[in-house]
Design a protein around this motif. Structure first.
Motif, PDB file in Angstrom:
ATOM      1  N   THR A 124      28.834  32.405  45.268  1.00 62.04           N
ATOM      2  CA  THR A 124      30.051  33.100  44.831  1.00 62.04           C
ATOM      3  C   THR A 124      31.330  32.382  45.232  1.00 62.04           C
ATOM      4  OG1 THR A 124      30.084  34.454  46.841  1.00 62.04           O
ATOM      5  CG2 THR A 124      28.906  35.348  44.932  1.00 62.04           C
ATOM      6  N   THR A 125      31.220  31.249  45.915  1.00 62.91           N
ATOM      7  CA  THR A 125      32.407  30.520  46.349  1.00 62.91           C
ATOM      8  C   THR A 125      32.235  29.023  46.095  1.00 62.91           C
ATOM      9  OG1 THR A 125      31.654  30.071  48.606  1.00 62.91           O
ATOM     10  CG2 THR A 125      32.748  32.188  48.227  1.00 62.91           C
ATOM     11  N   ARG A 127      33.078  26.702  48.232  1.00 62.67           N
ATOM     12  CA  ARG A 127      32.573  26.059  49.454  1.00 62.67           C
ATOM     13  C   ARG A 127      31.055  26.161  49.551  1.00 62.67           C
ATOM     14  NH1 ARG A 127      35.125  30.727  50.757  1.00 62.67           N
ATOM     15  NH2 ARG A 127      34.005  32.308  51.987  1.00 62.67           N
ATOM     16  N   HIS A 128      30.495  27.296  49.155  1.00 66.99           N
ATOM     17  CA  HIS A 128      29.035  27.426  49.190  1.00 66.99           C
ATOM     18  C   HIS A 128      28.378  26.586  48.099  1.00 66.99           C
ATOM     19  CE1 HIS A 128      29.657  31.508  51.359  1.00 66.99           C
ATOM     20  NE2 HIS A 128      29.416  30.546  52.228  1.00 66.99           N
ATOM     21  N   PHE A 145      34.179  37.199  40.242  1.00 70.35           N
ATOM     22  CA  PHE A 145      34.338  38.566  40.755  1.00 70.35           C
ATOM     23  C   PHE A 145      33.931  39.620  39.734  1.00 70.35           C
ATOM     24  CE2 PHE A 145      37.330  42.151  41.913  1.00 70.35           C
ATOM     25  CZ  PHE A 145      36.639  42.530  43.058  1.00 70.35           C
ATOM     26  N   GLY A 152      30.572  38.645  46.365  1.00 73.09           N
ATOM     27  CA  GLY A 152      31.186  38.030  47.538  1.00 73.09           C
ATOM     28  C   GLY A 152      32.423  38.785  47.974  1.00 73.09           C
ATOM     29  N   GLU A 153      33.149  38.219  48.900  1.00 71.13           N
ATOM     30  CA  GLU A 153      34.295  38.914  49.487  1.00 71.13           C
ATOM     31  C   GLU A 153      35.628  38.235  49.192  1.00 71.13           C
ATOM     32  OE1 GLU A 153      33.571  41.845  50.823  1.00 71.13           O
ATOM     33  OE2 GLU A 153      31.461  41.364  50.411  1.00 71.13           O
ATOM     34  N   ASP A 154      35.620  37.161  48.406  1.00 72.02           N
ATOM     35  CA  ASP A 154      36.869  36.433  48.145  1.00 72.02           C
ATOM     36  C   ASP A 154      37.633  36.958  46.929  1.00 72.02           C
ATOM     37  OD1 ASP A 154      36.162  34.919  50.283  1.00 72.02           O
ATOM     38  OD2 ASP A 154      35.865  33.041  49.179  1.00 72.02           O
ATOM     39  N   ASP A 155      36.949  37.702  46.064  1.00 71.83           N
ATOM     40  CA  ASP A 155      37.585  38.334  44.905  1.00 71.83           C
ATOM     41  C   ASP A 155      38.258  37.342  43.963  1.00 71.83           C
ATOM     42  OD1 ASP A 155      36.796  40.511  46.364  1.00 71.83           O
ATOM     43  OD2 ASP A 155      38.777  41.424  46.543  1.00 71.83           O
ATOM     44  N   VAL A 156      37.618  36.203  43.724  1.00 72.95           N
ATOM     45  CA  VAL A 156      38.167  35.208  42.807  1.00 72.95           C
ATOM     46  C   VAL A 156      37.482  35.352  41.451  1.00 72.95           C
ATOM     47  CG1 VAL A 156      38.579  32.762  42.353  1.00 72.95           C
ATOM     48  CG2 VAL A 156      38.608  33.635  44.711  1.00 72.95           C
ATOM     49  N   LEU A 161      37.761  30.542  39.363  1.00 75.18           N
ATOM     50  CA  LEU A 161      36.620  30.051  40.131  1.00 75.18           C
ATOM     51  C   LEU A 161      35.852  28.951  39.403  1.00 75.18           C
ATOM     52  CD1 LEU A 161      34.930  30.462  42.718  1.00 75.18           C
ATOM     53  CD2 LEU A 161      33.519  32.066  41.407  1.00 75.18           C
ATOM     54  N   ARG A 234      31.934  44.790  54.262  1.00 68.39           N
ATOM     55  CA  ARG A 234      31.950  43.360  53.929  1.00 68.39           C
ATOM     56  C   ARG A 234      30.641  42.922  53.282  1.00 68.39           C
ATOM     57  NH1 ARG A 234      36.377  40.698  53.471  1.00 68.39           N
ATOM     58  NH2 ARG A 234      35.412  38.771  54.205  1.00 68.39           N
TER      59      ARG A 234
END
Length: 327
Positions: A124-125, A127-128, A145, A152-156, A161, A234
């Protein structure tokens, strides 16, 4: 035909994926997706035991001679499933594509690769995604998102993204979250993805093994009718808005803890939604893309429609716009 790095690497005709979905990723749906030229994934943990997974893979093989894969989602648990045994079934079955999700795929890569299995890792990111690429996965599935399940928790959202990930990912990448039609497919390709993943859209097909009432509920719903549960914990999950999910949101927003909602979010209750057709029986997963879903076609009708309409958009509409600009 729309050929991309994804179709070439994973050996499918169309850059469309039906990702792993708990209780939904069963042989009849996966085989229909494979026969339509897209890539479908059996969900390993939908099967109660590794032996049941072996039987489900065999059942899928009876229904298609096209490539399909298995999703293995690995999550922390008080009593975790026998992940190593599920993994061994995948290897022994001769399946050549695996979708990993939920945690670091590193510990599993050598075993899968030694068996000639390509690994598509869901994250979901950015970086991952970069970390998974560095570990050696064969492809990335990046979740915006808008997606159902865990965003995930970044809400992008995907509009940012997908190109952000494309700037840093050199292996095949598919985009997930909010995709349901040809317009989304073309948009994802324009943003730098090599294809798209759809969950909610494939739930709402003739071959989807869920109750007709739930398919009709998806058609009737719009893009606003989802809830984000577990936000204070979270561990955000996007699910259908119903009596149960709204109660969960209310309890947690007032300081409740997981123990206070455990019974409400029990997996058995969610499964009963798909079996009984009662949309208020429990928590069930659906994405904002339901606002773009207006029918219940066969899988083949859906895939062929998306591909043909995408070709028209790419070959006619966008060319026409380019010609106008040049004039």
């Amino acid at each position: 035909m729309i050929s991309t790095a994804f179709t070439e690497t994973f050996g499918v005709r169309h850059p469309i994926v039906q990702g792993g979905m708990q209780w939904v990723g069963r042989a009849e749906l996966v085989a229909a997706v494979a026969n339509a030229g897209a890539l479908g994934f059996i969900t390993a943990l939908t099967q109660p035991t590794p032996a049941d997974l072996a039987n489900e893979i065999a059942r899928c093989r009876d229904l298609t001679d096209q490539p399909f894969g298995v999703n293995l989602t690995i999550l922390p648990s008080i009593t975790p499933p026998p992940y190593d045994e599920y993994r061994q079934v995948i290897v022994d079955s001769g399946v050549k594509i695996v979708e990993t999700a939920g945690s670091n795929p590193g510990p599993h890569l050598a075993i899968f690769h030694d068996a000639g299995i390509k690994v598509l890792h869901k994250c979901t990111t950015v970086r991952h995604a970069v970390k998974a690429q560095d570990l050696g996965v064969d492809g990335i599935s990046i979740d915006g998102f808008e997606c159902a399940g865990h965003p995930g928790e970044d809400d992008v959202a995907g509009l940012v993204l997908i190109p952000a990930a494309a700037d840093k990912i050199s292996i095949p990448m598919i985009a997930s979250g909010g995709f349901a039609d040809a317009r989304g497919l073309v948009a994802a390709l324009a943003l730098g993805a090599d294809g798209i993943n759809m969950g909610t859209r494939f739930m709402c097909t003739t071959e989807s093994p869920i109750h007709q009432n739930i398919k009709e509920a998806i058609v009737a719903a719009d893009e606003t009718q989802t809830e984000l549960i577990f936000r204070p914990l979270r561990n955000t999950a996007r699910v259908a808005s119903n009596i149960v999910s709204r109660e969960v949101v209310d309890i947690l927003s007032r300081g409740g803890q997981f123990e206070d909602v455990r019974d409400l979010v029990a997996g058995a209750r969610g499964r009963s939604v798909y079996e009984t057709g009662d949309p208020d029986a429990g928590i069930w997963t659906v994405g904002t893309s339901q606002g773009l879903i207006h029918d219940i076609p066969t899988v083949d009708e859906l895939v062929q429609r998306m591909v043909s309409e995408a070709e028209v958009i790419i070959g006619a509409r966008l060319r026409s716009m380019t010609e106008r600009v040049s004039v």
